[in-house]
Design an enzyme around this catalytic site. Structure first.
Site, PDB file in Angstrom:
ATOM      1  N   SER A 196      14.216  33.079  59.838  1.00  0.00           N
ATOM      2  CA  SER A 196      13.452  34.029  59.020  1.00  0.00           C
ATOM      3  C   SER A 196      12.810  33.281  57.862  1.00  0.00           C
ATOM      4  O   SER A 196      13.340  32.264  57.386  1.00  0.00           O
ATOM      5  CB  SER A 196      14.390  35.103  58.464  1.00  0.00           C
ATOM      6  OG  SER A 196      13.732  35.839  57.453  1.00  0.00           O
ATOM      7  N   TYR A 237      22.153  37.655  54.312  1.00  0.00           N
ATOM      8  CA  TYR A 237      21.258  37.498  55.465  1.00  0.00           C
ATOM      9  C   TYR A 237      20.545  36.151  55.389  1.00  0.00           C
ATOM     10  O   TYR A 237      20.497  35.388  56.362  1.00  0.00           O
ATOM     11  CB  TYR A 237      20.241  38.648  55.474  1.00  0.00           C
ATOM     12  CG  TYR A 237      19.168  38.538  56.530  1.00  0.00           C
ATOM     13  CD1 TYR A 237      19.424  38.899  57.852  1.00  0.00           C
ATOM     14  CD2 TYR A 237      17.886  38.082  56.210  1.00  0.00           C
ATOM     15  CE1 TYR A 237      18.430  38.801  58.825  1.00  0.00           C
ATOM     16  CE2 TYR A 237      16.900  37.990  57.172  1.00  0.00           C
ATOM     17  CZ  TYR A 237      17.170  38.349  58.477  1.00  0.00           C
ATOM     18  OH  TYR A 237      16.190  38.247  59.439  1.00  0.00           O
TER      19      TYR A 237
HETATM   20  P1  NAP Z   1      15.680  44.901  66.066  1.00  0.00           P
HETATM   21  O1  NAP Z   1      14.371  45.537  66.376  1.00  0.00           O
HETATM   22  O2  NAP Z   1      16.627  45.597  65.171  1.00  0.00           O
HETATM   23  O3  NAP Z   1      16.397  44.555  67.455  1.00  0.00           O
HETATM   24  C1  NAP Z   1      17.663  43.972  67.419  1.00  0.00           C
HETATM   25  C2  NAP Z   1      18.068  43.499  68.806  1.00  0.00           C
HETATM   26  O4  NAP Z   1      19.294  42.773  68.670  1.00  0.00           O
HETATM   27  C3  NAP Z   1      18.349  44.638  69.755  1.00  0.00           C
HETATM   28  O5  NAP Z   1      18.051  44.198  71.052  1.00  0.00           O
HETATM   29  C4  NAP Z   1      19.842  44.869  69.595  1.00  0.00           C
HETATM   30  O6  NAP Z   1      20.469  45.415  70.761  1.00  0.00           O
HETATM   31  C5  NAP Z   1      20.330  43.451  69.369  1.00  0.00           C
HETATM   32  N1  NAP Z   1      21.533  43.412  68.547  1.00  0.00           N
HETATM   33  C6  NAP Z   1      21.673  43.867  67.275  1.00  0.00           C
HETATM   34  N2  NAP Z   1      22.943  43.707  66.869  1.00  0.00           N
HETATM   35  C7  NAP Z   1      23.609  43.162  67.912  1.00  0.00           C
HETATM   36  C8  NAP Z   1      24.957  42.805  68.120  1.00  0.00           C
HETATM   37  N3  NAP Z   1      25.906  42.972  67.191  1.00  0.00           N
HETATM   38  N4  NAP Z   1      25.295  42.282  69.313  1.00  0.00           N
HETATM   39  C9  NAP Z   1      24.362  42.110  70.268  1.00  0.00           C
HETATM   40  N5  NAP Z   1      23.076  42.444  70.138  1.00  0.00           N
HETATM   41  C10 NAP Z   1      22.709  42.981  68.968  1.00  0.00           C
HETATM   42  O7  NAP Z   1      15.485  43.458  65.393  1.00  0.00           O
HETATM   43  P2  NAP Z   1      14.186  42.528  65.275  1.00  0.00           P
HETATM   44  O8  NAP Z   1      13.434  42.930  64.049  1.00  0.00           O
HETATM   45  O9  NAP Z   1      13.476  42.463  66.572  1.00  0.00           O
HETATM   46  O10 NAP Z   1      14.860  41.125  64.910  1.00  0.00           O
HETATM   47  C11 NAP Z   1      15.109  40.147  65.910  1.00  0.00           C
HETATM   48  C12 NAP Z   1      15.452  38.838  65.223  1.00  0.00           C
HETATM   49  O11 NAP Z   1      14.361  38.435  64.382  1.00  0.00           O
HETATM   50  C13 NAP Z   1      16.675  38.923  64.297  1.00  0.00           C
HETATM   51  O12 NAP Z   1      17.406  37.719  64.375  1.00  0.00           O
HETATM   52  C14 NAP Z   1      16.061  39.053  62.908  1.00  0.00           C
HETATM   53  O13 NAP Z   1      16.913  38.564  61.887  1.00  0.00           O
HETATM   54  C15 NAP Z   1      14.834  38.175  63.076  1.00  0.00           C
HETATM   55  N6  NAP Z   1      13.769  38.449  62.119  1.00  0.00           N
HETATM   56  C16 NAP Z   1      13.166  39.673  62.095  1.00  0.00           C
HETATM   57  C17 NAP Z   1      12.152  39.908  61.185  1.00  0.00           C
HETATM   58  C18 NAP Z   1      11.452  41.235  61.101  1.00  0.00           C
HETATM   59  O14 NAP Z   1      10.695  41.418  60.133  1.00  0.00           O
HETATM   60  N7  NAP Z   1      11.630  42.139  62.044  1.00  0.00           N
HETATM   61  C19 NAP Z   1      11.762  38.898  60.288  1.00  0.00           C
HETATM   62  C20 NAP Z   1      12.400  37.679  60.334  1.00  0.00           C
HETATM   63  C21 NAP Z   1      13.405  37.456  61.264  1.00  0.00           C
HETATM   64  P3  NAP Z   1      20.606  47.026  70.965  1.00  0.00           P
HETATM   65  O15 NAP Z   1      19.242  47.529  71.340  1.00  0.00           O
HETATM   66  O16 NAP Z   1      21.583  47.191  72.080  1.00  0.00           O
HETATM   67  O17 NAP Z   1      21.081  47.595  69.662  1.00  0.00           O
END
Ligand code: NAP
Length: 255
Positions: free
Chosen positions: A147, A160
């Site tokens: 991130s 985080y």
């Molecule tokens: P998201 O939309 O909340 O999706 C999260 C995904 O991770 C879902 O597939 C969820 O599965 C799975 N997950 C969550 N907790 C879990 C657990 N305890 N065990 C196994 N699987 C789990 O998240 P996102 O925004 O796409 O983020 C994806 C990655 O990008 C993360 O590492 C996040 O830190 C990083 N990131 C995101 C952003 C942003 O702005 N969105 C920015 C920087 C970095 P379920 O569907 O089964 O719940």
């Protein structure tokens, strides 16, 4: 000049994408499948969303299967790989994408909150790689989703940000260790991407404020990150390892 043709870059490869049921992970799974990989769509609990990802890949003519394993609990990596082994006998690409947000100023973060964020965001990728090393074929790829919060101070995201810092250092260390096997290890650092992790984006003013961080004056979309991962997973990125690629739309360039 050799003949121009366009074979699928990842034909014959198998990819694991953690957290591929929704958000950035789903988009990465779709991208890798479009490039020809057979994709393990990992998820925690949302069966319907995982099925949707698999169905979208299959409808587009690709190959995928879903594997369920909650991360952040004891034995999580073993559970994941046991489920994976029921469908495939080796892996070429591991994308550690699953993650949770852990907002909080330092004095607001409980020990339990801290442990949970580190267990899902940092410990799980560590052991997924460790327990996957015998399955990961030489010449493979590891991509860890970090991130932008490791480069600019976000005091409201202490635990985080620290967990993502751990992932970046792990990336560097593994790149050195696994180079001998021709395996590249890189991180991708998204800026603000429109996914379920940000329920506050329903507020138009808050979303506009987040968009203003990018030189393009918009928040990112999952595909903006997935395409970078697609490159790192491909043969084109064979000479790139130990790097952390910013995918933030130039967030904070002017600060
Ligand atoms: P998201 O939309 O909340 O999706 C999260 C995904 O991770 C879902 O597939 C969820 O599965 C799975 N997950 C969550 N907790 C879990 C657990 N305890 N065990 C196994 N699987 C789990 O998240 P996102 O925004 O796409 O983020 C994806 C990655 O990008 C993360 O590492 C996040 O830190 C990083 N990131 C995101 C952003 C942003 O702005 N969105 C920015 C920087 C970095 P379920 O569907 O089964 O719940």
């Amino acid at each position: 000049m050799s003949r121009i043709d366009t074979p699928a870059k990842l034909a014959g490869k198998t990819a694991l994408v953690t957290g591929a049921s929704r958000g950035i992970g789903r988009s990465i799974a779709l991208r890798l499948a479009a490039d020809g990989a057979r994709v393990a769509v990992h998820y925690a609990a949302n069966d319907a969303a995982a099925k949707e990802t698999v169905a979208a890949i299959e409808e587009a003519g690709g190959q995928a299967f879903a594997i369920r394993a909650e991360l952040g609990v004891p034995g999580d990596a073993e559970t994941l790989w046991r489920a994976f082994d029921e469908h495939a006998d080796g892996v070429d690409i591991i994308v550690n994408n699953a993650g949770i947000a852990g907002p909080g100023l330092i004095h607001e973060v409980s020990e339990a909150d801290y442990d949970r964020v580190f267990a899902v965001n940092a410990k799980a990728p560590f052991f997924i790689v460790q327990k996957g090393l015998d399955r990961l074929r030489d010449g493979g790829r590891i991509v860890n989703i970090s991130s932008g919060v490791t480069k600019v101070a976000f005091p409201g995201m202490t635990s985080y940000a620290a967990s993502k810092g751990a992932v970046e250092v792990l990336t560097l260390t593994l790149a050195q260790t696994l180079g001998a096997r021709g395996i590249t290890v890189n991180a991708v650092s998204p800026g603000t991407i429109e996914t379920d992790i940000h329920p506050w984006m329903a507020d138009a003013d808050a979303k506009a404020a987040a968009a203003a961080f990018s030189v393009f004056n918009r928040v990112g979309q999952p595909g903006d990150v997935a395409d970078v991962v697609g490159f790192l997973a491909s043969p084109d990125a064979r000479w790139v390892t130990g790097q952390n690629i910013d995918a933030s739309g130039g967030s904070g360039l002017g600060i």
